[in-house]
Scaffold this motif. Structure first.
Motif, short mmCIF file in Angstrom:
data_model
loop_
_atom_site.label_atom_id
_atom_site.label_comp_id
_atom_site.label_asym_id
_atom_site.label_seq_id
_atom_site.Cartn_x
_atom_site.Cartn_y
_atom_site.Cartn_z
N ARG A 137 0.85 -1.37 -0.11
CA ARG A 137 0.05 0.05 -0.07
C ARG A 137 1.00 1.16 -0.16
N THR A 138 1.88 1.17 0.65
CA THR A 138 2.84 2.29 0.73
C THR A 138 3.51 2.78 -0.61
N GLU A 139 4.05 1.43 -1.17
CA GLU A 139 4.75 1.67 -2.38
C GLU A 139 3.81 2.12 -3.52
N LEU A 140 2.44 2.01 -3.43
CA LEU A 140 1.48 2.07 -4.46
C LEU A 140 1.66 3.67 -4.55
N PHE A 141 1.79 4.39 -3.47
CA PHE A 141 1.71 5.85 -3.64
C PHE A 141 3.03 6.34 -3.38
N GLY A 142 4.01 5.73 -3.91
CA GLY A 142 5.33 6.41 -4.07
C GLY A 142 6.09 6.26 -2.87
N GLY A 143 5.71 5.65 -1.72
CA GLY A 143 6.47 5.56 -0.48
C GLY A 143 7.25 4.20 -0.13
N THR A 144 7.92 4.44 1.26
CA THR A 144 8.60 3.34 1.64
C THR A 144 8.03 3.01 2.91
N LEU A 145 8.14 1.72 3.47
CA LEU A 145 7.62 1.43 4.75
C LEU A 145 8.82 0.43 5.45
N THR A 146 8.99 0.85 6.68
CA THR A 146 10.22 0.05 7.21
C THR A 146 9.41 -0.27 8.58
N ALA A 147 9.86 -1.67 8.85
CA ALA A 147 9.22 -2.21 10.28
C ALA A 147 10.16 -2.92 10.96
N SER A 148 10.34 -2.64 12.24
CA SER A 148 11.36 -2.98 13.19
C SER A 148 11.01 -3.27 14.57
N GLU A 149 12.05 -3.82 15.12
CA GLU A 149 11.82 -4.40 16.77
C GLU A 149 12.63 -3.31 17.62
N THR A 150 12.03 -2.74 18.63
CA THR A 150 13.01 -2.16 19.58
C THR A 150 13.19 -3.13 20.77
N PRO A 151 14.38 -3.67 20.82
CA PRO A 151 14.50 -4.50 22.09
C PRO A 151 14.19 -4.08 23.41
N GLY A 152 13.40 -5.22 23.93
CA GLY A 152 12.90 -4.68 24.97
C GLY A 152 11.86 -3.82 25.53
N VAL A 153 11.32 -3.33 24.28
CA VAL A 153 10.38 -2.55 24.11
C VAL A 153 8.89 -2.98 23.36
N GLY A 154 9.18 -2.93 21.86
CA GLY A 154 8.29 -3.30 21.04
C GLY A 154 8.58 -3.02 19.62
N PHE A 155 7.40 -3.04 18.77
CA PHE A 155 7.32 -2.75 17.38
C PHE A 155 7.43 -1.47 16.91
N SER A 156 8.04 -1.07 15.79
CA SER A 156 7.74 0.45 15.16
C SER A 156 7.59 -0.12 13.67
N ILE A 157 6.63 1.16 13.08
CA ILE A 157 6.21 0.89 11.90
C ILE A 157 6.23 2.30 11.43
N SER A 158 7.01 2.51 10.13
CA SER A 158 7.15 3.93 9.82
C SER A 158 6.92 4.02 8.22
N ALA A 159 5.91 4.80 7.89
CA ALA A 159 5.42 4.81 6.14
C ALA A 159 5.71 6.12 5.96
N THR A 160 6.62 6.29 4.99
CA THR A 160 7.05 7.56 4.46
C THR A 160 6.36 7.68 3.03
N PHE A 161 5.64 8.90 2.85
CA PHE A 161 5.26 9.31 1.30
C PHE A 161 5.59 10.51 1.03
N PRO A 162 6.63 10.78 0.16
CA PRO A 162 7.25 11.98 -0.22
C PRO A 162 6.30 12.76 -0.93
N SER A 163 5.48 12.27 -1.93
CA SER A 163 4.90 13.04 -2.75
C SER A 163 3.19 12.70 -2.74
N ILE A 164 2.69 12.29 -1.73
CA ILE A 164 1.33 11.81 -1.46
C ILE A 164 0.48 12.92 -1.78
N ARG A 165 0.73 14.22 -1.55
CA ARG A 165 -0.30 14.99 -1.65
C ARG A 165 -0.77 15.30 -3.25
#
Length: 297
Positions: A256-284
């Motif tokens: 879904r992110t790439e469809l609108f020219g973006g990038t998505l990263t999913a990562s774990e923070t040790p001892g804490v939890g998950f992080s999801i980041s979706a960046t859309f440079p030109s979504i407007r």
């Protein structure tokens, strides 16, 4: 035939009465269950009938849309051929170019009418399927997730602006999947921080949770036991920086992110939890195919 003694007769009569009552109760329960099953079967039949009608209706609409599409493609091809012919004929016979232009205009109007019919059918199908969630519906999404047990904190930076419907739906679905994962893996009481960062033409959405920590604390461990489970070292830090998280949910969010020219990263923070980041440079200005600002051209 000798008669039974009164105590024995009373005992036999009482036993027969108990058996009769039990049989009556079983018959009533069985009859009630059969009636319920018949009602369920009837409801299933009605639902199946409605579903079959809906599928047949949608299939008919798709067939009409496909046929209109084929006609439109043929007409556009004819328009291109007529335009090429007019270009060559115009050099020696201006009246031929005028006639070709008139034919092109008529074909264009007919094609436009067909496209409007297609859009009418599509809108009718979308209306019957129900309205799709929009980015402005995230308040309802956050409320639903809070009621389910998450503690959701929302931050917003920059000046928000309206997105087209497809882009709004993509962002909404990414948030929905990320929050559902936080609830699934962290459980009740998981804290989630959602951040929207708006730029002149882009948007960054970040979702951080403390699912690992919350899942450990919910097990009722002592402070020392919890600290031992949540402790991490260089190896865990390195793995969190280098590993690529996968799974159907993450793959769908990435698509879904790439469809609108973006990038998505999913990562774990040790001892804490998950992080999801979706960046859309030109979504407007992105429509799911390209993102070009044509407002001043």
């Amino acid at each position: 035939m000798p008669s039974l003694p009164q105590p024995v007769w009373l005992a036999v009569s009482g036993g027969l009465l108990v058996v009769a009552i039990v049989l009556l109760v079983l018959l009533l329960v069985t009859a009630r269950r059969l009636r319920a099953e018949r009602r369920e079967a009837a409801e299933d039949d009605r639902y199946t009938a409605r579903l079959q009608v809906s599928v047949a209706d949608q299939s008919g609409r798709l067939r009409i849309i496909r046929e209109l599409h084929d006609v439109a493609v043929h007409r556009v091809s004819a328009m291109v051929a007529q335009a090429d012919g007019a270009r060559y004929a115009g050099a020696t016979d201006p009246t031929a170019a005028v006639r070709a232009a008139q034919t092109i205009a008529e074909t264009g109007r007919e094609t436009l009418a067909d496209m409007r019919r297609v859009m009418t059918l599509v809108r009718e199908s979308e209306a019957e399927a129900g309205p799709q969630p929009r980015l402005r519906s995230t308040r309802e999404l956050f409320t639903t997730m809070r009621n389910a047990g998450l503690s959701v904190l929302v931050e917003e930076h920059g000046e928000p602006y309206d997105l087209n419907a497809g882009a709004e739906l993509a962002v909404y679905r990414i948030l929905q999947e990320a929050l559902s994962n936080s609830l699934k893996y962290g459980g009740d009481g998981t804290e989630v921080r959602v951040a929207f960062t708006w730029t002149a033409s882009g948007l960054a959405v970040k979702v951080d949770d403390d699912g690992f920590r919350n899942a450990v604390l919910r097990r009722g461990l002592s402070a020392d036991e919890a600290a031992a489970e949540l402790s991490y070292g260089v190896e865990e830090d390195l793995r969190s920086l280098t590993q690529e998280l996968t799974g159907p949910g993450i793959q769908e969010m990435r698509a879904r992110t790439e469809l609108f020219g973006g990038t998505l990263t999913a990562s774990e923070t040790p001892g804490v939890g998950f992080s999801i980041s979706a960046t859309f440079p030109s979504i407007r200005f992105h429509n799911g195919v390209h993102g070009v600002d044509l407002s001043h051209r």
